[in-house]
Design a protein around this motif. Structure first.
Motif, PDB file in Angstrom:
ATOM      1  N   GLU A 118       0.837  -1.289   0.031  1.00 11.71           N
ATOM      2  CA  GLU A 118      -0.033   0.058  -0.074  1.00 11.71           C
ATOM      3  C   GLU A 118       0.835   1.199   0.132  1.00 11.71           C
ATOM      4  O   GLU A 118       1.700   1.350   0.905  1.00 11.71           O
ATOM      5  N   PRO A 119       0.707   2.068  -1.080  1.00 10.71           N
ATOM      6  CA  PRO A 119       0.321   1.914  -2.293  1.00 10.71           C
ATOM      7  C   PRO A 119       0.782   0.798  -2.919  1.00 10.71           C
ATOM      8  O   PRO A 119       1.874   0.469  -2.969  1.00 10.71           O
ATOM      9  N   SER A 120      -0.040   0.340  -3.758  1.00 13.61           N
ATOM     10  CA  SER A 120       0.153  -0.761  -4.767  1.00 13.61           C
ATOM     11  C   SER A 120       0.151  -0.211  -6.268  1.00 13.61           C
ATOM     12  O   SER A 120      -0.598   0.750  -6.671  1.00 13.61           O
ATOM     13  N   VAL A 121       1.015  -1.001  -7.170  1.00 10.23           N
ATOM     14  CA  VAL A 121       1.142  -0.448  -8.470  1.00 10.23           C
ATOM     15  C   VAL A 121       1.329  -1.783  -9.473  1.00 10.23           C
ATOM     16  O   VAL A 121       2.012  -2.672  -9.144  1.00 10.23           O
ATOM     17  N   GLU A 122       0.613  -1.328 -10.699  1.00  4.56           N
ATOM     18  CA  GLU A 122       1.282  -2.237 -11.602  1.00  4.56           C
ATOM     19  C   GLU A 122       2.386  -1.456 -12.536  1.00  4.56           C
ATOM     20  O   GLU A 122       2.230  -0.403 -12.674  1.00  4.56           O
ATOM     21  N   VAL A 123       3.415  -2.386 -12.887  1.00  2.00           N
ATOM     22  CA  VAL A 123       4.413  -1.544 -13.617  1.00  2.00           C
ATOM     23  C   VAL A 123       4.394  -1.990 -15.167  1.00  2.00           C
ATOM     24  O   VAL A 123       4.536  -3.235 -15.305  1.00  2.00           O
ATOM     25  N   ASP A 124       4.188  -1.068 -15.827  1.00  2.00           N
ATOM     26  CA  ASP A 124       4.489  -1.112 -17.436  1.00  2.00           C
ATOM     27  C   ASP A 124       5.902  -0.806 -17.853  1.00  2.00           C
ATOM     28  O   ASP A 124       6.301   0.049 -17.268  1.00  2.00           O
ATOM     29  N   VAL A 125       6.387  -1.507 -18.869  1.00  2.00           N
ATOM     30  CA  VAL A 125       7.724  -1.162 -19.522  1.00  2.00           C
ATOM     31  C   VAL A 125       7.294  -0.914 -20.876  1.00  2.00           C
ATOM     32  O   VAL A 125       6.376  -1.508 -21.453  1.00  2.00           O
ATOM     33  N   SER A 126       8.024   0.387 -21.390  1.00  2.00           N
ATOM     34  CA  SER A 126       7.668   0.598 -22.534  1.00  2.00           C
ATOM     35  C   SER A 126       8.060  -0.499 -23.611  1.00  2.00           C
ATOM     36  O   SER A 126       9.188  -1.204 -23.623  1.00  2.00           O
ATOM     37  N   CYS A 127       7.531  -0.699 -24.781  1.00  2.00           N
ATOM     38  CA  CYS A 127       7.512  -2.046 -25.641  1.00  2.00           C
ATOM     39  C   CYS A 127       8.790  -1.945 -26.068  1.00  2.00           C
ATOM     40  O   CYS A 127       9.314  -1.014 -26.979  1.00  2.00           O
ATOM     41  N   PHE A 128       9.715  -3.163 -26.020  1.00  2.00           N
ATOM     42  CA  PHE A 128      11.042  -3.109 -26.361  1.00  2.00           C
ATOM     43  C   PHE A 128      10.975  -3.524 -27.870  1.00  2.00           C
ATOM     44  O   PHE A 128      11.816  -3.649 -28.670  1.00  2.00           O
ATOM     45  N   LYS A 129       9.738  -3.819 -28.570  1.00  2.00           N
ATOM     46  CA  LYS A 129       9.766  -4.244 -29.661  1.00  2.00           C
ATOM     47  C   LYS A 129       9.519  -3.041 -30.894  1.00  2.00           C
ATOM     48  O   LYS A 129      10.087  -2.879 -31.642  1.00  2.00           O
ATOM     49  N   CYS A 130       8.734  -2.186 -30.519  1.00  2.00           N
ATOM     50  CA  CYS A 130       8.192  -0.904 -31.156  1.00  2.00           C
ATOM     51  C   CYS A 130       8.636   0.215 -30.510  1.00  2.00           C
ATOM     52  O   CYS A 130       8.390   1.424 -31.235  1.00  2.00           O
ATOM     53  N   ASN A 131       9.385   0.126 -29.480  1.00  2.00           N
ATOM     54  CA  ASN A 131       9.638   1.355 -28.584  1.00  2.00           C
ATOM     55  C   ASN A 131       8.683   2.294 -28.443  1.00  2.00           C
ATOM     56  O   ASN A 131       8.866   3.551 -28.494  1.00  2.00           O
ATOM     57  N   GLY A 132       7.896   1.714 -28.236  1.00  2.00           N
ATOM     58  CA  GLY A 132       6.431   2.562 -27.524  1.00  2.00           C
ATOM     59  C   GLY A 132       5.500   2.988 -28.657  1.00  2.00           C
ATOM     60  O   GLY A 132       4.668   3.725 -28.484  1.00  2.00           O
ATOM     61  N   LYS A 133       5.847   2.688 -29.793  1.00  2.00           N
ATOM     62  CA  LYS A 133       5.100   3.222 -30.864  1.00  2.00           C
ATOM     63  C   LYS A 133       3.505   2.588 -31.165  1.00  2.00           C
ATOM     64  O   LYS A 133       2.763   3.023 -31.672  1.00  2.00           O
ATOM     65  N   GLY A 134       3.731   1.152 -30.608  1.00  2.00           N
ATOM     66  CA  GLY A 134       2.497   0.388 -30.888  1.00  2.00           C
ATOM     67  C   GLY A 134       2.633  -0.732 -31.632  1.00  2.00           C
ATOM     68  O   GLY A 134       2.976  -0.422 -32.999  1.00  2.00           O
ATOM     69  N   CYS A 135       2.468  -2.047 -31.369  1.00  2.00           N
ATOM     70  CA  CYS A 135       2.639  -3.361 -31.959  1.00  2.00           C
ATOM     71  C   CYS A 135       1.627  -4.105 -31.481  1.00  2.00           C
ATOM     72  O   CYS A 135       1.147  -4.107 -30.325  1.00  2.00           O
ATOM     73  N   PRO A 136       1.649  -5.422 -32.232  1.00  2.00           N
ATOM     74  CA  PRO A 136       0.685  -6.411 -31.657  1.00  2.00           C
ATOM     75  C   PRO A 136       1.439  -7.001 -30.275  1.00  2.00           C
ATOM     76  O   PRO A 136       0.611  -7.351 -29.168  1.00  2.00           O
ATOM     77  N   ILE A 137       2.671  -6.882 -30.040  1.00  2.00           N
ATOM     78  CA  ILE A 137       2.997  -7.283 -28.642  1.00  2.00           C
ATOM     79  C   ILE A 137       2.518  -6.633 -27.433  1.00  2.00           C
ATOM     80  O   ILE A 137       1.948  -6.933 -26.319  1.00  2.00           O
ATOM     81  N   CYS A 138       2.637  -5.382 -27.646  1.00  2.00           N
ATOM     82  CA  CYS A 138       2.110  -4.317 -26.686  1.00  2.00           C
ATOM     83  C   CYS A 138       0.672  -4.108 -26.869  1.00  2.00           C
ATOM     84  O   CYS A 138       0.093  -3.175 -26.371  1.00  2.00           O
ATOM     85  N   LYS A 139       0.123  -4.757 -27.773  1.00  2.00           N
ATOM     86  CA  LYS A 139      -1.669  -4.749 -27.954  1.00  2.00           C
ATOM     87  C   LYS A 139      -1.541  -3.022 -28.415  1.00  2.00           C
ATOM     88  O   LYS A 139      -2.606  -2.469 -27.968  1.00  2.00           O
ATOM     89  N   ARG A 140      -0.715  -2.604 -29.185  1.00  2.00           N
ATOM     90  CA  ARG A 140      -0.895  -1.261 -29.733  1.00  2.00           C
ATOM     91  C   ARG A 140      -0.944  -0.087 -28.574  1.00  2.00           C
ATOM     92  O   ARG A 140      -1.254   1.008 -28.875  1.00  2.00           O
ATOM     93  N   THR A 141      -0.579  -0.364 -27.291  1.00  2.00           N
ATOM     94  CA  THR A 141      -0.237   0.528 -26.328  1.00  2.00           C
ATOM     95  C   THR A 141       0.791   1.206 -26.144  1.00  2.00           C
ATOM     96  O   THR A 141       1.024   2.392 -25.558  1.00  2.00           O
ATOM     97  N   GLY A 142       1.946   0.643 -26.670  1.00  2.00           N
ATOM     98  CA  GLY A 142       3.135   1.141 -26.361  1.00  2.00           C
ATOM     99  C   GLY A 142       3.929   0.690 -25.009  1.00  2.00           C
ATOM    100  O   GLY A 142       4.947   0.899 -24.820  1.00  2.00           O
ATOM    101  N   TRP A 143       3.066  -0.148 -24.237  1.00  2.00           N
ATOM    102  CA  TRP A 143       3.273  -0.408 -22.983  1.00  2.00           C
ATOM    103  C   TRP A 143       3.094  -1.797 -22.831  1.00  2.00           C
ATOM    104  O   TRP A 143       2.001  -2.533 -23.016  1.00  2.00           O
ATOM    105  N   ILE A 144       4.058  -2.320 -21.954  1.00  2.00           N
ATOM    106  CA  ILE A 144       3.943  -4.064 -21.668  1.00  2.00           C
ATOM    107  C   ILE A 144       3.769  -3.972 -20.047  1.00  2.00           C
ATOM    108  O   ILE A 144       4.665  -3.840 -19.539  1.00  2.00           O
TER     109      ILE A 144
END
Ligand code: ZN
Lengths: 810, 344
Positions: free
Chosen positions: B256-282
């Motif tokens: 507490e507090p708790s968080v989910e941690v996303d890492v910027s997508c290493f495949k598309c560098n955050g541009k969005g791709c199928p790996i990161c479901k187009r969000t740029g974050w994993i």
């Protein structure tokens, strides 16, 4: 929780925030939006139409020929097969060129000789889940309400111009299991205001208390219970707007009364129950624990047997509902119902949880009770339902509410200091900023210097500690704004333990030797777990078994890794990969006694399985099949790597699951630490695999053995002398025993003994074999003479001749 | 006499050079250097020379003999080598045929990922802690702020053995055990990898057994910003220097507090791709500040100590890193699968 964007707009101004932006902001704020669904996706060209005439198709019994006004000069002729189509209805018409979900394009058609210029749509054809379609439209087209304007886009009237936000709620945020709670959250995130109206309606002069009394046996089980009476209602389908809102929340519309209770459930998060007052059976409500074995028939027509831990609503005599879980069939609202007894209550969450689990009944209501309601919203919710019953069912609400327990409770007070918040978060947030955050959250507080005493609203029972408020501050401030730092406390040296280092060393050794590392499941069957363990014992030990296995294949925890590795051999050989060499390091478990009263013995083991070819030279037709000595050689290398080579012995043994003549137990300092051998050919047949060799070692024993550190031994300065001997031995004499005998007899000068030949061929006498040993003599202090060696060597020969009945071979 | 010797030398050397076989060279040796050869003969005639000339002439005769011998030896070697080369030409092999295969195995990809992560954190001063896989209800739940009847604790999710024992559903019990061993004194910096078990039906994304790595740091001044710092370093080392992390509020009973941690997508560098479901974050980790109840139960004073904890799934990381689509691959141990991770 499914949240309708259009519905949410009723409570919060969403101007300038489209559904996708809203989803992003909510997710960043801590309410994860898992998906945003546009209900009109793939729909185009559906208009409101008015059915002017509807006659039977001249050439088809089941088809109707309709003239439908869709705003054009001439009505369109549309053929419709729905049984419920009729003149005078307003309907949704997919016109020529329209597109429906599934990329279904509407074209001009001719049906049995008659032209059809479009299609009158059912909800299902418009993409609505058939499970959500109201019963009255289940087999036919959907009929719009009268106010729909002919020729206009029908999607708005169907609420198909909406977006649904699917929330993935963490267990602490049950406050967002209703629209009002979501509205508060969205308002905090967007820094906007929440609007809603207190329910208002006219009450009759007669009082509810004359019609019903409420008694609760135990306040702890049921801190608040309230009942209202609404008379003269008419049960009928709900209006379109209400049906639409329920459908968008994933609830199927039934009739106005049921729909109202469900609507208030979604809006306020408060489960309600409507009894048929006339079928209730008394003028008395008694809330009590069920009697063990007491029975009742629930709404789903199931006979339920209750337990003493369950809470029931009774009419003073028999149960009419399981509190918070499900009502009884006898007092169910039907089409004939005219008076409603409306229950709004707060039940103890753990009692509801237990009952819903025991009865296998989980519903939108029970989950809300379990996760905790807003205690102070129960009374309001009852009024909201009463208001809707007046408006939508023509009901008359009797004066007052009959209650047990306090209508409202005080808010909890929790304090947080700004300095502590900054210390935990690593931020420099100012007191004034925190004031604004709490205003956005609609939390009242008073402030003493940097200490906020916050009155936590009852809708947020998750906030009980300072840390909970720190989280609120942090998330409204935004986690992106928290700086990135490295700990500035004491520095520590990270390292692996000795055992962890050894485990890595062992893994590298096996891999460089040619084995692949496998990782298999720990759960297996008792049958598999009780073979291949390499122990002499045959009795079934106390396995550790899971109390509710998910499958017969995974019932007990393994005591040996070998069966799983045999599965790996089998898996691969079934797929034409015949040469398999795998090892695994993993835990094995046995209970200390049959009743598990303390943690079981958990030991790490190292096991391997090798099958097929060990070495091949593809184009030189050189093939070496795995045999006992391949595996033994690998293990010898392992023991040397661990500095144990002189303390290990292999001893012929018979073990369950192993070849009776090709198996050895492995001893370290005389204590068994493992087993190696050929898989019993009978077992091999059952597994349906090729000849396979297996081993397993106790890793803990292997790693815990004290080993002297490496110490350099000076290189020899004097030559050594080697003498070879070939001994004819009885077949049952073991070469290793003779070797040990030679070593012992040779004393200090005998530096090493090795076996370099074995002959068991036809030139040998029956029952005999010839083993050749090479003996190296060496004295670190001087050059040995022939006489020195001959003296010791003949002593050795005499000893083996005598001890092993050995004969020297020519 | 002197002339005679020099003539003999020239003559012999010439013959040697023209000789094309070992036999000829042997003959030359006998002819010139043998007992009946001309040099011996010359030496025999030395007696007739005046005494003062004898040493000089003896020396010359020896030189001539020496020259012929060494020339002979040299050419014999040459001829022998030529003959050997001729033989070796017949032993020519096809160098394009494959070599003898060396047996080599490799680590399971999960081990590879776990060891890589272990090493990253060891480099940041963490130690690797382990604990039992059969756990007590206390360490698996209660010590982690999940008292009995807590809604977040569903019996249906765990493999219970008895009422008090179960297969651990997370590796966090190791944190509670380690903190207890520290007897209320920091710093505690550990990561704990290991197997965990949940009642999930095995399919492409679920496994009833899987791996987890959890980390814990408790000390007098640990801040959420430090969590961000440590996890940023981790993400950059594991997924590349350009990675960023993003924290989203979440809920875990033990933080507490708790968080989910996303890492910027290493495949598309955050541009969005199928790996990161187009969000740029994993989404890669769950984390948070250690809940004061957890600290207190483990004997740490939450007024003095704060800490952070995080947890991640090696399967998920391996699936992302290597593009593996089905979690069941990890436990089938298909050699064709395992062999692909031969660089680990
Ligand atoms: Zn991407």
């Amino acid at each position: 929780m499914l949240v309708s964007y259009n519905w949410l707009k009723q409570y919060v101004d969403l101007e300038g925030v489209d559904p996708h932006e809203l989803a992003d902001l909510m997710t960043k704020g801590g309410i994860e939006v898992e998906g945003v669904q546009a209900l009109n996706e793939g729909i185009n060209g559906v208009l409101v139409g008015y059915v002017e005439t509807c006659e039977q198709h001249p050439n088809a019994d089941k088809l109707n020929l309709c003239k439908v006004n869709i705003g054009d000069a001439e009505p369109a002729q549309i053929i419709c097969g729905a049984p419920n189509v009729a003149a005078g209805q307003k309907v949704a018409v997919a016109t020529i060129g329209a597109v429906l979900p599934g990329n279904f394009k509407i074209k001009k058609a001719k049906l049995r000789g008659e032209a059809s210029q479009g299609m009158i749509c059912s909800l299902e054809e418009l993409g609505v889940d058939p499970k959500m379609v109201p019963k009255e439209f289940a087999d036919g087209i959907y009929v719009l309400s009268d106010e729909a304007i002919v020729g206009s886009d029908a999607l708005g009237y169907l609420n198909l111009d909406d977006h649904i936000l699917e929330l993935g709620l963490t267990p602490n945020r049950a406050d967002c299991l209703n629209m009002i709670g979501v509205a508060y959250e969205v308002a905090a995130v967007l820094d906007r205001k929440v609007y809603f109206q207190k329910p208002e309606f006219k009450e009759q002069s007669e009082t509810a208390a004359d019609y019903i009394s409420v008694n609760v046996e135990n306040q702890e089980d049921n801190p608040y219970y309230s009942a209202k009476v609404i008379r003269n209602i008419q049960v009928r389908p709900s209006p379109t707007w209400l049906q639409n809102r329920l459908i968008s929340s994933g609830i199927r519309p039934i009739n106005n009364i049921v729909d109202i209770t469900n609507y208030v459930l979604i809006e306020y998060g408060q489960p309600l129950h409507a009894f048929d007052y006339d079928q209730f059976g008394s003028k008395e409500i008694l809330v009590r624990r069920a009697k063990d074995g007491e029975q009742m028939v629930t709404l789903d027509d199931q006979k339920r047997t209750l337990k003493g831990e369950h809470l029931v609503i009774t009419n003073g005599n028999v149960p009419v509902a399981v509190a918070g879980v499900m009502g009884g069939a006898d007092s169910e609202v039907t089409d004939k119902t005219t008076a409603i007894l409306l229950e709004a209550a707060y039940f103890n969450p753990s009692i509801v949880r237990l009952a819903s689990k025991d009865l296998g009944l989980r519903s939108e209501s029970s989950t809300r009770f379990e996760k905790g309601l807003d205690r102070n919203r129960v009374y309001e919710a009852a009024n909201r339902a009463a208001q809707l019953m007046v408006e939508l069912a023509g009901g008359e609400v009797l004066e007052g509410i009959v209650e047990s327990g306090g209508r409202y409770v005080d808010c909890e007070e929790v304090s947080v200091s700004v300095s502590r918040a900054n210390k935990v978060l690593g931020t420099t947030i100012k007191t004034e900023e925190v004031q604004l955050f709490f205003k956005r959250l609609d939390f009242n507080y008073d402030l003493e210097e940097d200490l906020f005493n916050v009155e936590v609203p009852t809708r947020r029972p998750d906030i009980t500690l300072e840390e909970d408020l720190i989280e609120e501050i942090g998330r409204i401030y935004g986690y992106d704004a928290i700086p990135t730092t490295l700990p500035d406390g004491s520095t520590t040296q990270g390292s692996l333990t000795t055992a962890q280092k050894k485990r890595r060393k062992v893994r590298r050794y096996f891999e460089s030797t040619g084995l692949f590392q496998a990782v298999t499941y720990s759960l297996t069957t008792a049958g598999k777990a009780n073979r291949y363990h390499g122990l002499e014992t045959d009795e079934e030990p106390s396995f550790v078994s899971v109390s509710m296995p998910m499958s017969e294949e995974r019932t007990v925890l393994r005591r040996t890794l070998i069966p799983q590795l045999l599965e790996v051999v089998q898996y691969n050989q079934n797929r034409q990969m015949n040469d398999v060499a795998v090892y695994e390091v993993g835990s094995t478990y046995l209970a200390k006694n049959s009743e598990l009263q303390e943690l079981p013995n958990e030991h790490q083991k190292l096991a391997g399985a090798l099958s097929g070819l060990w070495q091949t030279h593809p184009w030189q037709s050189e093939k070496k099949v795995v045999d006992f000595y391949v595996v033994k050689g690998i293990l010898d290398g392992l023991f040397a790597l661990l500095g144990l080579e002189n303390r290990i012995e292999f001893e012929q043994a018979k073990r369950k699951g192993f070849h009776p003549g090709r198996t050895a137990i492995i001893l370290l300092d005389g204590k068994q630490i493992g087993v190696v051998g050929q898989l019993h050919p009978g077992d091999q047949k059952e597994w349906d695999i090729k000849e396979t060799f297996i081993f397993e070692l106790e890793l803990d024993l292997l790693f815990n053995a004290e080993v002297n550190p490496v110490f350099f031994e000076p290189l020899p300065r004097y030559p050594s002398i080697t003498r070879d001997i070939a001994l004819v031995l009885d077949q049952d004499i073991q070469a290793g025993d003779v070797k040990n005998g030679i070593k012992a007899a040779g004393g200090k000068l005998l530096k090493s003994v090795s076996i370099f030949d074995l002959y068991e061929g036809e030139r040998m006498e029956e029952g005999k074999k010839s083993v050749a040993y090479s003996l190296t003599y060496f004295d670190p202090e001087r050059t040995l003479t022939d006489e020195d060696v001959t003296k010791v060597h003949s002593k050795v020969l005499d000893y083996v001749k005598d001890k092993f009945k050995a004969e020297m071979r020519g | 006499m002197q002339d005679r010797l020099i003539t003999l030398q020239t003559e012999a050397i010439e013959k040697i050079e023209h000789a094309s076989s070992l036999k000829e060279l042997q003959d030359i040796r006998v002819q010139y250097l043998g007992k009946k050869g001309p040099i011996t003969e010359v030496l025999r005639g030395m007696g007739q020379l005046p005494a003062d000339e004898r040493p000089k002439m003896g020396q010359l005769a020896n030189d001539v003999r020496e020259a012929i011998t060494s020339k002979l030896d040299e050419n014999i070697k040459k001829l022998e080598r030529a003959k050997l080369d001729e033989q070796l030409a017949n032993e020519t092999i096809d160098v394009t045929l494959p070599g003898r295969p060396i047996r080599k195995g490799n680590a399971h990809p999960l081990t590879a990922v776990i060891e890589e992560i272990e090493d990253l954190f060891i480099g940041m001063g963490f130690s690797v802690a382990e604990g039992p896989e059969v756990e007590t209800d206390y360490y698996n739940f209660e010590a982690l702020n999940l008292p009995k009847n807590h809604p977040a604790r569903d019996m249906q999710d765990s493999f219970f053995i008895t009422e008090d024992f179960l297969l651990r559903t997370q590796t966090s019990p190791v944190q509670a055990r380690t903190m207890e061993r520290h007897k209320g004194k920091g710093p505690v910096k550990i990561i704990s990898p290991g197997k965990v078990y949940r009642r999930d039906t095995d399919d492409a994304t679920h496994s009833h057994q899987f791996m987890q790595i959890e980390g814990l740091m408790v000390d007098e001044n640990v801040r959420m910003s430090d969590l961000k710092g440590i996890l940023t370093t981790f993400a950059q080392k594991l997924f590349g220097e350009e990675r960023e992390i993003r924290l989203r509020p979440s809920f875990f009973p033990f933080t507490e507090p708790s968080v989910e941690v996303d890492v910027s997508c290493f495949k598309c560098n955050g541009k969005g791709c199928p790996i990161c479901k187009r969000t740029g974050w994993i989404e890669i980790l769950g984390a948070g500040m250690v809940h004061p109840n957890v600290l207190e139960m483990a004997g740490f004073d939450p007024k003095v100590y704060t800490g952070f904890a995080f947890g991640m799934g090696p399967e998920r990381i391996a699936m992302l890193k290597y593009g593996i689509e089905d979690i069941r691959h990890f436990y089938a141990n298909d050699l064709r699968f395992l062999q692909q991770f031969n660089r680990s």
